[in-house]
Design a protein around this motif. Structure first.
Motif, PDB file in Angstrom:
ATOM      1  N   UNK A  54      15.388   6.499 -41.264  1.00  0.00           N
ATOM      2  CA  UNK A  54      16.525   6.838 -40.410  1.00  0.00           C
ATOM      3  C   UNK A  54      17.752   6.074 -40.909  1.00  0.00           C
ATOM      4  N   UNK A  55      18.879   6.748 -40.981  1.00  0.00           N
ATOM      5  CA  UNK A  55      20.121   6.089 -41.394  1.00  0.00           C
ATOM      6  C   UNK A  55      21.244   6.462 -40.431  1.00  0.00           C
ATOM      7  N   UNK A  56      22.130   5.518 -40.205  1.00  0.00           N
ATOM      8  CA  UNK A  56      23.271   5.740 -39.316  1.00  0.00           C
ATOM      9  C   UNK A  56      24.545   5.287 -40.021  1.00  0.00           C
ATOM     10  N   UNK A  57      25.650   5.926 -39.682  1.00  0.00           N
ATOM     11  CA  UNK A  57      26.928   5.616 -40.326  1.00  0.00           C
ATOM     12  C   UNK A  57      27.731   4.649 -39.468  1.00  0.00           C
ATOM     13  N   UNK A  90      32.661  -2.114 -35.105  1.00  0.00           N
ATOM     14  CA  UNK A  90      31.256  -2.307 -35.468  1.00  0.00           C
ATOM     15  C   UNK A  90      30.464  -2.872 -34.298  1.00  0.00           C
ATOM     16  N   UNK A  91      31.024  -3.879 -33.660  1.00  0.00           N
ATOM     17  CA  UNK A  91      30.328  -4.545 -32.554  1.00  0.00           C
ATOM     18  C   UNK A  91      29.964  -3.540 -31.467  1.00  0.00           C
ATOM     19  N   UNK A  92      30.891  -2.644 -31.147  1.00  0.00           N
ATOM     20  CA  UNK A  92      30.634  -1.658 -30.091  1.00  0.00           C
ATOM     21  C   UNK A  92      29.555  -0.666 -30.523  1.00  0.00           C
ATOM     22  N   UNK A  93      29.647  -0.183 -31.765  1.00  0.00           N
ATOM     23  CA  UNK A  93      28.702   0.810 -32.255  1.00  0.00           C
ATOM     24  C   UNK A  93      27.307   0.208 -32.421  1.00  0.00           C
ATOM     25  N   UNK A  94      27.236  -1.059 -32.864  1.00  0.00           N
ATOM     26  CA  UNK A  94      25.941  -1.714 -33.046  1.00  0.00           C
ATOM     27  C   UNK A  94      25.169  -1.768 -31.732  1.00  0.00           C
ATOM     28  N   UNK A  95      25.853  -2.038 -30.645  1.00  0.00           N
ATOM     29  CA  UNK A  95      25.191  -2.063 -29.335  1.00  0.00           C
ATOM     30  C   UNK A  95      24.602  -0.695 -28.999  1.00  0.00           C
ATOM     31  N   UNK A  96      25.314   0.361 -29.363  1.00  0.00           N
ATOM     32  CA  UNK A  96      24.812   1.718 -29.127  1.00  0.00           C
ATOM     33  C   UNK A  96      23.600   2.012 -30.018  1.00  0.00           C
ATOM     34  N   UNK A  97      23.668   1.556 -31.281  1.00  0.00           N
ATOM     35  CA  UNK A  97      22.562   1.768 -32.216  1.00  0.00           C
ATOM     36  C   UNK A  97      21.308   1.036 -31.740  1.00  0.00           C
ATOM     37  N   UNK A 113      30.587  -7.706 -38.215  1.00  0.00           N
ATOM     38  CA  UNK A 113      30.418  -7.311 -36.819  1.00  0.00           C
ATOM     39  C   UNK A 113      29.044  -6.799 -36.465  1.00  0.00           C
ATOM     40  N   UNK A 114      28.130  -6.803 -37.433  1.00  0.00           N
ATOM     41  CA  UNK A 114      26.790  -6.259 -37.180  1.00  0.00           C
ATOM     42  C   UNK A 114      25.857  -7.396 -36.769  1.00  0.00           C
ATOM     43  N   UNK A 115      25.911  -7.767 -35.489  1.00  0.00           N
ATOM     44  CA  UNK A 115      25.028  -8.773 -34.919  1.00  0.00           C
ATOM     45  C   UNK A 115      24.935  -8.543 -33.417  1.00  0.00           C
ATOM     46  N   UNK A 116      23.989  -9.200 -32.813  1.00  0.00           N
ATOM     47  CA  UNK A 116      23.821  -9.078 -31.369  1.00  0.00           C
ATOM     48  C   UNK A 116      23.281 -10.385 -30.808  1.00  0.00           C
ATOM     49  N   UNK A 117      23.727 -10.726 -29.622  1.00  0.00           N
ATOM     50  CA  UNK A 117      23.203 -11.921 -28.945  1.00  0.00           C
ATOM     51  C   UNK A 117      21.879 -11.627 -28.255  1.00  0.00           C
ATOM     52  N   UNK A 118      21.513 -10.344 -28.206  1.00  0.00           N
ATOM     53  CA  UNK A 118      20.292  -9.953 -27.499  1.00  0.00           C
ATOM     54  C   UNK A 118      19.059  -9.953 -28.406  1.00  0.00           C
ATOM     55  N   UNK A 119      19.256  -9.774 -29.705  1.00  0.00           N
ATOM     56  CA  UNK A 119      18.139  -9.714 -30.641  1.00  0.00           C
ATOM     57  C   UNK A 119      18.428 -10.608 -31.850  1.00  0.00           C
ATOM     58  N   UNK A 120      17.386 -11.050 -32.579  1.00  0.00           N
ATOM     59  CA  UNK A 120      17.602 -11.909 -33.751  1.00  0.00           C
ATOM     60  C   UNK A 120      18.481 -11.214 -34.790  1.00  0.00           C
TER      61      UNK A 120
END
Length: 348
Positions: A54-57, A90-97, A113-120
């Motif tokens: 699976x790939x996402x843009x 990026x931060x907004x889209x990453x949360x959706x992904x 911007x590709x990080x999250x405080x919810x997952x490693x």
């Protein structure tokens, strides 16, 4: 169930995407399910390598580059507000992904911007010191601030005195979350009969990639050996043609590149770090032409020249007879050890 790991390389030339290939393969071998995220040629390349995944843009950073090397830094600095806006998007889209694809962990190769405080979340870079001339302190400080938002920072190099990045990947005051994972390469050294005297492989941002392509083609008119020329232009279909002593390709997949490297005596290329890691893994001799204005590549090229590893020159001064100096240098050597992927993936 397999955990889903988002792998997101920066779209800056092909280097960030290609060095993620061994990571994606290792994830699959260790019972994870990689999900690819990027944009432009980086995403196109990884989709060709892993059509089953699976790939996402992601939103492009959409950075334009100066035609003259001396303006490279200032044009980039002027576009920093646009880059920060892309990071915010990026931060907004990453949360959706994360929600849509049930992502359990993140490996970001230089996508801030590709990080999250919810997952490693892991950030990968070979530039802890971001060289930019007299503004290096500023660019390094900003970069370090972004790195601190991640759980870990992987540096694809050794932390010993025998290393490839020099001051790029080694700070005087180390960051707390840095792990040196060893050099990365998708290739293996294999015994092959020599087919090509010279392999030319290009990558990097436009318009400088095209400028170098045009210059090298002109210079090769007076070269007598067999040449394979990979332009580094990822398109829907691979094309090739032979003209006199030169065989041209628009791009190659990993298997083709590995075979071609092993069939080639010498390599002419940029001094991008991913290319350097590949050459070291294969024990190749090379001539480096750094991208004009890219302090990182200029530093690496000069470092290897001073250490007697490989010659270099700037783009404007290159002539084909300079390739004769390769024989006076030792070439790159593979000093890496086997990467302990099971240990590195423990965070997930």
């Amino acid at each position: 169930m397999k955990k889903n790991i988002l792998v997101a390389p920066l779209n800056w030339g092909l280097g960030h995407a290609t060095r993620c290939i061994p990571i994606i393969k290792a994830l699959e071998e260790n019972n994870f399910n990689p999900v690819i995220a990027s944009d432009g040629v980086a995403l196109a390349l990884l989709k060709k390598e892993f059509p089953h995944l699976v790939s996402v843009e992601l939103p492009p950073y959409d950075i334009s580059y100066a035609e003259k090397g001396k303006n490279f830094k200032w044009k980039l600095l002027a576009q920093m507000p646009k880059m920060f806006k892309a990071v915010y998007n990026e931060r907004k889209i990453v949360n959706q992904i994360i929600e849509k694809h049930a992502i359990d962990g993140i490996i970001s190769d230089n996508r801030l911007g590709v990080y999250s405080q919810k997952i490693p979340s892991i950030f990968m870079t070979h530039q802890l010191n971001v060289l930019s001339g007299n503004t290096s302190w500023f660019t390094t400080k900003i970069h370090s601030k972004f790195i601190s938002k991640f759980n870990q920072c992987w540096v694809p190099d050794s932390d010993s005195d025998s290393n490839l990045t020099g001051k790029l990947g080694h700070l005087k005051k180390p960051l707390k979350n840095v792990t040196y994972i060893g050099p990365l390469s998708r290739f293996e050294k294999r015994r092959r009969k020599k087919v090509f005297d010279l392999m030319v492989i290009l990558s990097g941002p436009e318009p400088q990639r095209t400028f170098l392509e045009q210059k090298i083609i002109k210079e090769l008119d007076s070269y007598t050996g067999n040449v394979v020329f990979i332009k580094g232009v990822v398109q829907e279909k691979q094309t090739s043609h032979t003209q006199n002593h030169i065989t041209y390709y628009n791009f190659m997949n990993s298997e083709q590149l590995e075979n071609t490297f092993n069939q080639s005596e010498k390599v002419l290329c940029r001094s991008g770090y991913t290319t350097v890691m590949d050459l070291a893994k294969l024990g190749k001799k090379a001539f480096f032409i750094p991208t004009p204005g890219q302090y990182e590549q200029e530093y690496l090229a000069e470092k290897y020249k001073m250490e007697g590893i490989a010659p270099c020159c700037n783009q404007e001064e290159f002539t084909i007879d300079q390739l004769l100096t390769i024989e006076n240098y030792n070439g790159l050597e593979n000093f890496s050890t086997e990467i302990n992927w099971n240990y590195l993936f423990r965070l997930f």
